[in-house]
Design a protein around this motif. Structure first.
Motif, PDB file in Angstrom:
ATOM      1  N   LEU A   1       0.827  -1.196   0.000  1.00  0.00           N
ATOM      2  CA  LEU A   1       0.000   0.000   0.000  1.00  0.00           C
ATOM      3  C   LEU A   1       0.866   1.253   0.000  1.00  0.00           C
ATOM      4  O   LEU A   1       1.936   1.290   0.618  1.00  0.00           O
ATOM      5  CB  LEU A   1      -0.898   0.022   1.241  1.00  0.00           C
ATOM      6  N   GLU A   2       0.390   2.268  -0.678  1.00  0.00           N
ATOM      7  CA  GLU A   2       1.036   3.575  -0.641  1.00  0.00           C
ATOM      8  C   GLU A   2       0.218   4.462   0.288  1.00  0.00           C
ATOM      9  O   GLU A   2      -0.991   4.629   0.087  1.00  0.00           O
ATOM     10  CB  GLU A   2       1.087   4.162  -2.052  1.00  0.00           C
ATOM     11  N   ILE A   3       0.849   4.994   1.301  1.00  0.00           N
ATOM     12  CA  ILE A   3       0.140   5.814   2.288  1.00  0.00           C
ATOM     13  C   ILE A   3       0.178   7.274   1.854  1.00  0.00           C
ATOM     14  O   ILE A   3       1.238   7.893   1.763  1.00  0.00           O
ATOM     15  CB  ILE A   3       0.777   5.663   3.685  1.00  0.00           C
ATOM     16  N   VAL A   4      -1.001   7.814   1.558  1.00  0.00           N
ATOM     17  CA  VAL A   4      -1.133   9.225   1.196  1.00  0.00           C
ATOM     18  C   VAL A   4      -2.240   9.803   2.066  1.00  0.00           C
ATOM     19  O   VAL A   4      -3.421   9.703   1.735  1.00  0.00           O
ATOM     20  CB  VAL A   4      -1.482   9.416  -0.300  1.00  0.00           C
ATOM     21  N   PRO A   5      -1.893  10.375   3.207  1.00  0.00           N
ATOM     22  CA  PRO A   5      -2.926  10.882   4.122  1.00  0.00           C
ATOM     23  C   PRO A   5      -3.768  11.975   3.481  1.00  0.00           C
ATOM     24  O   PRO A   5      -3.272  12.804   2.723  1.00  0.00           O
ATOM     25  CB  PRO A   5      -2.114  11.434   5.302  1.00  0.00           C
ATOM     26  N   SER A   6      -5.034  11.957   3.792  1.00  0.00           N
ATOM     27  CA  SER A   6      -5.935  12.996   3.305  1.00  0.00           C
ATOM     28  C   SER A   6      -5.639  14.320   3.995  1.00  0.00           C
ATOM     29  O   SER A   6      -5.254  14.357   5.165  1.00  0.00           O
ATOM     30  CB  SER A   6      -7.387  12.575   3.581  1.00  0.00           C
ATOM     31  N   LYS A   7      -5.826  15.407   3.248  1.00  0.00           N
ATOM     32  CA  LYS A   7      -5.689  16.751   3.818  1.00  0.00           C
ATOM     33  C   LYS A   7      -7.045  17.376   4.141  1.00  0.00           C
ATOM     34  O   LYS A   7      -7.119  18.550   4.495  1.00  0.00           O
ATOM     35  CB  LYS A   7      -4.922  17.649   2.846  1.00  0.00           C
ATOM     36  N   PHE A   8      -8.097  16.575   4.015  1.00  0.00           N
ATOM     37  CA  PHE A   8      -9.431  17.089   4.343  1.00  0.00           C
ATOM     38  C   PHE A   8      -9.468  17.498   5.812  1.00  0.00           C
ATOM     39  O   PHE A   8      -8.989  16.775   6.687  1.00  0.00           O
ATOM     40  CB  PHE A   8     -10.481  16.021   4.063  1.00  0.00           C
ATOM     41  N   ALA A   9     -10.041  18.652   6.088  1.00  0.00           N
ATOM     42  CA  ALA A   9      -9.992  19.236   7.432  1.00  0.00           C
ATOM     43  C   ALA A   9     -10.812  18.467   8.464  1.00  0.00           C
ATOM     44  O   ALA A   9     -10.609  18.642   9.665  1.00  0.00           O
ATOM     45  CB  ALA A   9     -10.468  20.686   7.380  1.00  0.00           C
TER      46      ALA A   9
ATOM     47  N   GLN B   1      -8.140  13.230  -6.170  1.00  0.00           N
ATOM     48  CA  GLN B   1      -7.915  14.405  -7.006  1.00  0.00           C
ATOM     49  C   GLN B   1      -6.453  14.832  -7.027  1.00  0.00           C
ATOM     50  O   GLN B   1      -5.958  15.340  -8.033  1.00  0.00           O
ATOM     51  CB  GLN B   1      -8.808  15.549  -6.527  1.00  0.00           C
ATOM     52  N   ARG B   2      -5.754  14.604  -5.926  1.00  0.00           N
ATOM     53  CA  ARG B   2      -4.337  14.973  -5.882  1.00  0.00           C
ATOM     54  C   ARG B   2      -3.455  13.959  -6.608  1.00  0.00           C
ATOM     55  O   ARG B   2      -2.394  14.312  -7.122  1.00  0.00           O
ATOM     56  CB  ARG B   2      -3.875  15.097  -4.418  1.00  0.00           C
ATOM     57  N   GLU B   3      -3.877  12.698  -6.655  1.00  0.00           N
ATOM     58  CA  GLU B   3      -3.030  11.642  -7.203  1.00  0.00           C
ATOM     59  C   GLU B   3      -3.377  11.231  -8.631  1.00  0.00           C
ATOM     60  O   GLU B   3      -2.584  10.562  -9.282  1.00  0.00           O
ATOM     61  CB  GLU B   3      -3.098  10.409  -6.294  1.00  0.00           C
ATOM     62  N   ILE B   4      -4.544  11.611  -9.118  1.00  0.00           N
ATOM     63  CA  ILE B   4      -4.982  11.125 -10.419  1.00  0.00           C
ATOM     64  C   ILE B   4      -4.060  11.590 -11.547  1.00  0.00           C
ATOM     65  O   ILE B   4      -3.903  10.905 -12.566  1.00  0.00           O
ATOM     66  CB  ILE B   4      -6.449  11.563 -10.711  1.00  0.00           C
ATOM     67  N   ASP B   5      -3.424  12.750 -11.390  1.00  0.00           N
ATOM     68  CA  ASP B   5      -2.509  13.260 -12.423  1.00  0.00           C
ATOM     69  C   ASP B   5      -1.052  13.199 -11.977  1.00  0.00           C
ATOM     70  O   ASP B   5      -0.229  14.010 -12.397  1.00  0.00           O
ATOM     71  CB  ASP B   5      -2.879  14.699 -12.788  1.00  0.00           C
ATOM     72  N   ASN B   6      -0.744  12.232 -11.123  1.00  0.00           N
ATOM     73  CA  ASN B   6       0.629  12.079 -10.647  1.00  0.00           C
ATOM     74  C   ASN B   6       1.530  11.647 -11.801  1.00  0.00           C
ATOM     75  O   ASN B   6       1.459  10.520 -12.279  1.00  0.00           O
ATOM     76  CB  ASN B   6       0.669  11.032  -9.529  1.00  0.00           C
ATOM     77  N   LYS B   7       2.355  12.582 -12.267  1.00  0.00           N
ATOM     78  CA  LYS B   7       3.172  12.328 -13.454  1.00  0.00           C
ATOM     79  C   LYS B   7       4.327  11.369 -13.161  1.00  0.00           C
ATOM     80  O   LYS B   7       4.842  10.708 -14.060  1.00  0.00           O
ATOM     81  CB  LYS B   7       3.711  13.646 -14.012  1.00  0.00           C
ATOM     82  N   GLU B   8       4.721  11.292 -11.907  1.00  0.00           N
ATOM     83  CA  GLU B   8       5.849  10.428 -11.544  1.00  0.00           C
ATOM     84  C   GLU B   8       5.407   8.978 -11.366  1.00  0.00           C
ATOM     85  O   GLU B   8       6.059   8.050 -11.852  1.00  0.00           O
ATOM     86  CB  GLU B   8       6.492  10.940 -10.258  1.00  0.00           C
ATOM     87  N   LYS B   9       4.296   8.763 -10.686  1.00  0.00           N
ATOM     88  CA  LYS B   9       3.871   7.404 -10.352  1.00  0.00           C
ATOM     89  C   LYS B   9       2.692   6.908 -11.172  1.00  0.00           C
ATOM     90  O   LYS B   9       2.384   5.720 -11.163  1.00  0.00           O
ATOM     91  CB  LYS B   9       3.504   7.337  -8.859  1.00  0.00           C
ATOM     92  N   GLY B  10       2.023   7.804 -11.861  1.00  0.00           N
ATOM     93  CA  GLY B  10       0.836   7.413 -12.608  1.00  0.00           C
ATOM     94  C   GLY B  10      -0.394   7.409 -11.721  1.00  0.00           C
ATOM     95  O   GLY B  10      -0.304   7.506 -10.487  1.00  0.00           O
ATOM     96  N   GLU B  11      -1.559   7.291 -12.332  1.00  0.00           N
ATOM     97  CA  GLU B  11      -2.789   7.338 -11.559  1.00  0.00           C
ATOM     98  C   GLU B  11      -2.932   6.097 -10.685  1.00  0.00           C
ATOM     99  O   GLU B  11      -2.459   5.011 -11.045  1.00  0.00           O
ATOM    100  CB  GLU B  11      -3.997   7.467 -12.491  1.00  0.00           C
ATOM    101  N   PRO B  12      -3.574   6.227  -9.538  1.00  0.00           N
ATOM    102  CA  PRO B  12      -3.780   5.054  -8.684  1.00  0.00           C
ATOM    103  C   PRO B  12      -4.842   4.136  -9.268  1.00  0.00           C
ATOM    104  O   PRO B  12      -5.806   4.588  -9.890  1.00  0.00           O
ATOM    105  CB  PRO B  12      -4.235   5.661  -7.359  1.00  0.00           C
ATOM    106  N   ALA B  13      -4.657   2.845  -9.074  1.00  0.00           N
ATOM    107  CA  ALA B  13      -5.678   1.885  -9.498  1.00  0.00           C
ATOM    108  C   ALA B  13      -6.818   1.847  -8.494  1.00  0.00           C
ATOM    109  O   ALA B  13      -7.953   1.517  -8.836  1.00  0.00           O
ATOM    110  CB  ALA B  13      -5.064   0.500  -9.643  1.00  0.00           C
ATOM    111  N   LEU B  14      -6.518   2.208  -7.233  1.00  0.00           N
ATOM    112  CA  LEU B  14      -7.521   2.141  -6.173  1.00  0.00           C
ATOM    113  C   LEU B  14      -7.154   3.105  -5.061  1.00  0.00           C
ATOM    114  O   LEU B  14      -5.988   3.219  -4.685  1.00  0.00           O
ATOM    115  CB  LEU B  14      -7.595   0.713  -5.614  1.00  0.00           C
TER     116      LEU B  14
END
Length: 280
Positions: free
Chosen positions: A78-86, A112-125
């Motif tokens: 898993l890739e951990i990307v914490p949400s920034k939602f308040a 929305q932050r990861e869908i256009d990740n040019k380095e890693k590509g969009e997440p599958a899930l």
């Protein structure tokens, strides 16, 4: 309640959920002369999980408990990307709406932050979740803010007897087609009733609070750790109280990764019918 103070103060609430440098969460390493560690089980051989192998799976949470639960069904990379939602939705919402909207906003923020990740590509899930404890009188409880708040929270849960733990899960995946909105989103809310032991003393609550075991947990206790000494019984999903109802989460993953063909055909038929009506 006892006023005894330990020789060393417990960690602050800001530090309680931070990992200790050099500490292996899985426990101390075995001696080279000791028995070999047990072999990990093979991953579940399910079509939806097979589709995800080797692809980006993003968990929108820093919770080690959710990561450990997902590992039980084979989602270990898993890739951990914490949400920034308040997480500041009004408490005037019903507990069900509050936890569901929070989990959905967490998923949307990370997606929305990861869908256009040019380095890693969009997440599958993308998997997001939110857990709250709901007191017998309907008060939404999240993580304690201080030692006094922590003691008050656990005392109330003991005195009220039974409370509920609600976890909302939101699962998202991008769609290959250009069909609006461009992603599939499925959600679920799980509810478990938890009964505290009415004979738990104030001294036991204080002793537990000062371990800081529950400082980073909704409701101020961990059922999978020392907080279990406060609990008499539960009615419902155990892993929901831990922080992620695993069986419903797997069903959501299967639903977004392998959508029902009949539903897709029905959607296509509806679009075709609308096109005819418009004379296109």
């Amino acid at each position: 309640m006892s006023n005894s103070i330990p020789s060393e103060p417990p960690p602050s609430y800001e530090d309680a959920h931070r990992p200790v440098p050099g500490l292996n969460r899985a426990g101390p390493a075995l001696s080279p002369r000791g028995p070999p560690p047990p072999r990990a089980p093979l991953p579940l051989n399910l079509p939806a999980l097979t589709l995800l192998r080797g692809k980006r799976i993003v968990l929108a949470s820093q919770s080690p408990r959710r990561r450990q639960l997902l590992a039980q069904i084979g989602l270990v990379n898993l890739e951990i990307v914490p949400s920034k939602f308040a997480e500041n939705l009004p408490k005037t919402l019903s507990p069900f709406e509050y936890v569901l909207q929070t989990a959905t906003e967490k998923a949307m923020d990370v997606y929305q932050r990861e869908i256009d990740n040019k380095e890693k590509g969009e997440p599958a899930l993308v998997i997001a979740a939110d857990t709250v404890v709901i007191s017998h009188r309907g008060r939404i409880l999240e993580k304690p803010r201080s030692e006094a708040d922590h003691i008050s929270m656990l005392t109330m849960l003991r005195d009220e007897g039974t409370h509920k733990v609600c976890t909302a899960v939101a699962v998202m995946t991008p769609l290959e087609s250009a069909k609006d909105p461009g992603y599939a989103l499925e959600t679920h809310v799980e509810e478990t009733a938890v009964k505290f032991d009415a004979t738990v003393t104030d001294d036991l609550i204080l002793a537990y609070v000062r371990t800081r075991d529950g400082a980073d947990k909704a409701g101020g206790y961990g059922i999978q750790t020392a907080g279990t000494i406060l609990i008499e019984k539960i009615d419902g999903s155990y892993d929901n109280v831990v922080g992620l109802p695993l069986r419903p989460t797997l069903k959501l993953i299967e639903k977004v990764m392998m959508p029902d063909d009949e539903e897709e055909l029905a959607d296509d038929d509806d679009e075709f019918a609308h096109s005819d009506d418009d004379g296109i």
